[in-house]
Design a protein around this motif. Structure first.
Motif, PDB file in Angstrom:
ATOM      1  N   GLN A 100       0.834  -1.196   0.000  1.00 35.07           N
ATOM      2  CA  GLN A 100       0.000   0.000   0.000  1.00 35.07           C
ATOM      3  C   GLN A 100       0.873   1.251   0.000  1.00 35.07           C
ATOM      4  O   GLN A 100       0.560   2.244  -0.665  1.00 35.07           O
ATOM      5  CB  GLN A 100      -0.923  -0.004   1.223  1.00 35.07           C
ATOM      6  CG  GLN A 100      -2.024   1.042   1.157  1.00 35.07           C
ATOM      7  CD  GLN A 100      -3.060   0.829   2.234  1.00 35.07           C
ATOM      8  OE1 GLN A 100      -3.381  -0.290   2.595  1.00 35.07           O
ATOM      9  NE2 GLN A 100      -3.572   1.905   2.776  1.00 35.07           N
ATOM     10  N   ARG A 101       1.977   1.228   0.725  1.00 40.42           N
ATOM     11  CA  ARG A 101       2.888   2.370   0.725  1.00 40.42           C
ATOM     12  C   ARG A 101       3.448   2.605  -0.674  1.00 40.42           C
ATOM     13  O   ARG A 101       3.555   3.744  -1.136  1.00 40.42           O
ATOM     14  CB  ARG A 101       4.027   2.123   1.713  1.00 40.42           C
ATOM     15  CG  ARG A 101       4.962   3.333   1.884  1.00 40.42           C
ATOM     16  CD  ARG A 101       6.260   2.940   2.530  1.00 40.42           C
ATOM     17  NE  ARG A 101       7.032   2.043   1.681  1.00 40.42           N
ATOM     18  CZ  ARG A 101       7.747   2.450   0.636  1.00 40.42           C
ATOM     19  NH1 ARG A 101       7.771   3.727   0.295  1.00 40.42           N
ATOM     20  NH2 ARG A 101       8.428   1.580  -0.076  1.00 40.42           N
ATOM     21  N   MET A 102       3.788   1.523  -1.361  1.00 36.55           N
ATOM     22  CA  MET A 102       4.333   1.637  -2.716  1.00 36.55           C
ATOM     23  C   MET A 102       3.277   2.162  -3.685  1.00 36.55           C
ATOM     24  O   MET A 102       3.581   2.984  -4.571  1.00 36.55           O
ATOM     25  CB  MET A 102       4.862   0.277  -3.172  1.00 36.55           C
ATOM     26  CG  MET A 102       6.056  -0.216  -2.369  1.00 36.55           C
ATOM     27  SD  MET A 102       6.539  -1.906  -2.781  1.00 36.55           S
ATOM     28  CE  MET A 102       7.004  -1.718  -4.503  1.00 36.55           C
ATOM     29  N   ARG A 103       2.050   1.716  -3.528  1.00 31.84           N
ATOM     30  CA  ARG A 103       0.959   2.230  -4.377  1.00 31.84           C
ATOM     31  C   ARG A 103       0.772   3.726  -4.158  1.00 31.84           C
ATOM     32  O   ARG A 103       0.547   4.486  -5.118  1.00 31.84           O
ATOM     33  CB  ARG A 103      -0.345   1.505  -4.073  1.00 31.84           C
ATOM     34  CG  ARG A 103      -0.437   0.081  -4.561  1.00 31.84           C
ATOM     35  CD  ARG A 103      -1.811  -0.490  -4.224  1.00 31.84           C
ATOM     36  NE  ARG A 103      -2.877   0.210  -4.954  1.00 31.84           N
ATOM     37  CZ  ARG A 103      -4.159   0.190  -4.587  1.00 31.84           C
ATOM     38  NH1 ARG A 103      -4.518  -0.466  -3.483  1.00 31.84           N
ATOM     39  NH2 ARG A 103      -5.064   0.818  -5.294  1.00 31.84           N
ATOM     40  N   ALA A 104       0.842   4.150  -2.904  1.00 29.76           N
ATOM     41  CA  ALA A 104       0.671   5.564  -2.588  1.00 29.76           C
ATOM     42  C   ALA A 104       1.780   6.397  -3.221  1.00 29.76           C
ATOM     43  O   ALA A 104       1.527   7.472  -3.803  1.00 29.76           O
ATOM     44  CB  ALA A 104       0.658   5.760  -1.079  1.00 29.76           C
ATOM     45  N   ALA A 105       3.010   5.908  -3.140  1.00 31.46           N
ATOM     46  CA  ALA A 105       4.124   6.634  -3.741  1.00 31.46           C
ATOM     47  C   ALA A 105       3.945   6.751  -5.249  1.00 31.46           C
ATOM     48  O   ALA A 105       4.206   7.805  -5.844  1.00 31.46           O
ATOM     49  CB  ALA A 105       5.438   5.934  -3.400  1.00 31.46           C
ATOM     50  N   ALA A 106       3.475   5.686  -5.872  1.00 34.98           N
ATOM     51  CA  ALA A 106       3.253   5.708  -7.316  1.00 34.98           C
ATOM     52  C   ALA A 106       2.160   6.705  -7.700  1.00 34.98           C
ATOM     53  O   ALA A 106       2.182   7.261  -8.803  1.00 34.98           O
ATOM     54  CB  ALA A 106       2.890   4.312  -7.810  1.00 34.98           C
ATOM     55  N   ALA A 107       1.213   6.924  -6.780  1.00 34.26           N
ATOM     56  CA  ALA A 107       0.123   7.873  -7.043  1.00 34.26           C
ATOM     57  C   ALA A 107       0.510   9.306  -6.695  1.00 34.26           C
ATOM     58  O   ALA A 107      -0.301  10.222  -6.861  1.00 34.26           O
ATOM     59  CB  ALA A 107      -1.115   7.468  -6.244  1.00 34.26           C
TER      60      ALA A 107
END
Length: 375
Positions: free
Chosen positions: A177-184
């Motif tokens: 989820q942290r990685m998804r947030a960074a990508a967004a």
């Protein structure tokens, strides 16, 4: 001693309007419970917050105005100053601190209209000022909802990216989820703390200025000006949880197991008491849950213990209804847990529910899930 003033914690505007007097220590607030005539607090108290947490044990945490201010002011050197948007219940410490930080910075906090939804978040973001830094605070489930929507809605993605920092606490944030947030484009700050520490006091593993950490027999203890005075009407529990060292320093026993690195970075490994005995071997359910959440589709899964005829105790995975092959996810989770911990720690079941029970703070209601597992 001072009497408490009850405020409806569901009314964020009422809490916002009452907070300046509370921060002055002149009018302490009771949040989440109805005080009695016998409920009096020390002079200088700002708020008493009722919380049961995931354990289901009721507590009323007494926080002084000095503690709230120390916590709110320690955030500024780390994040900067600006306007905050409230997306959390105002009766919980994370919500109180969102309001306090904005007010101490001299900016009117923006309140979410109604319950938290993707649309209400976007609308609230549009009401934020453009000339100062923007901040807000979520629990992981809220962030997950917005990240899902951001995949098809550019306005959600833009709103997330407009914040200088989004604090995420209340429970562990899955790495995916942290990685998804960074990508967004969302700038996430993982926080650690509790009502007893006036909210998050460790950001991305590093304590805020004035926060002290120590590990004693595997348990993390926290010291600093942001500590609560204790629990209202429960001197025995206060003495057990808030301890004074021989040098006079006061510490809060978190009940969390963890380590502190040579660089001062904190790593939490789980609750000391969140353990089952499976096949005669202690198993940390927090560790099992972290492994399970590494499986795509199980990022929001919750793991609790249940009685087991063969092993004595076992764990069960609870998952809100979603997409994906449940059997395949379950087998992946069991294989990963077995490889990292051992076969005795493998979850015994995966239960899919239309909606997982949560506390008002947004955290999973683990006690309700334990009852569901037992039943």
């Amino acid at each position: 001693m001072t009497s408490l003033r009850e405020i409806d914690g569901a009314d964020a505007a009422a809490v916002r309007d009452a907070l300046p007097a509370a921060l002055d220590g002149s009018s302490p607030l009771a949040l989440g419970f109805e005080p009695s005539a016998e409920d009096v607090v020390p002079a200088g108290t700002a708020v008493v917050i009722a919380t049961s947490g995931s354990s289901g044990i009721p507590k009323r945490v007494v926080l002084s105005a000095a503690a709230l201010r120390a916590s709110a002011e320690a955030t500024v050197p780390r994040l900067g100053s600006g306007q905050w948007m409230l997306a959390l219940p105002a009766a919980y410490i994370a919500g109180v601190q969102v309001l306090a930080r904005s007010l101490l910075a001299g900016y009117e906090p923006v309140l979410l209209a109604g319950r938290f939804t993707v649309n209400s978040f976007v609308d609230a973001t549009e009401r934020m000022r453009d000339d100062v830094h923007r901040f807000t605070s979520f629990v992981p489930a809220q962030l997950a909802t917005l990240l899902d929507a951001a995949e098809s809605r550019p306005e959600v993605r833009d709103a997330l990216a407009s914040y200088r920092a989004i604090l995420v606490g209340g429970q562990a944030l899955p790495e995916q989820q942290r990685m998804r947030a960074a990508a967004a484009g969302a700038r996430i700050v993982r926080t650690y703390g509790s009502s007893e520490t006036a909210g998050g006091c460790v950001y991305d593993g590093i304590p805020l200025d004035g926060v002290r950490l120590v590990e004693v027999d595997g348990e993390i203890r926290i010291g600093g000006l942001m500590l609560a005075d204790g629990y209202l009407g429960d001197a025995e529990r206060s003495e057990q949880v808030f301890v004074t060292a021989p040098d006079g320093a006061r510490w809060y026993r978190t009940g969390d197991a963890g380590t502190i690195g040579d660089d001062g970075r904190l790593s939490i490994t789980g609750r000391i008491d969140n353990v089952i005995v499976s096949g005669g071997i202690n198993v940390s359910l927090d560790r099992v849950e972290r492994i399970v959440r590494g499986v795509p589709g199980l990022e929001q899964a919750v793991v609790v213990g249940m009685p087991d005829e063969r092993w004595g105790e076992a764990s069960v995975i609870f998952l809100a209804a979603g997409v994906g092959d449940v059997e395949e996810m379950f087998e992946q989770a069991r294989a990963l847990v077995s490889a990292e911990i051992g076969p005795h720690a493998r979850p015994a079941q995966l239960e899919v529910s239309p909606e997982l029970p949560t506390l008002a703070s947004g955290k999973p209601d683990r006690e309700a899930l334990r009852r569901m597992a037992r039943d």
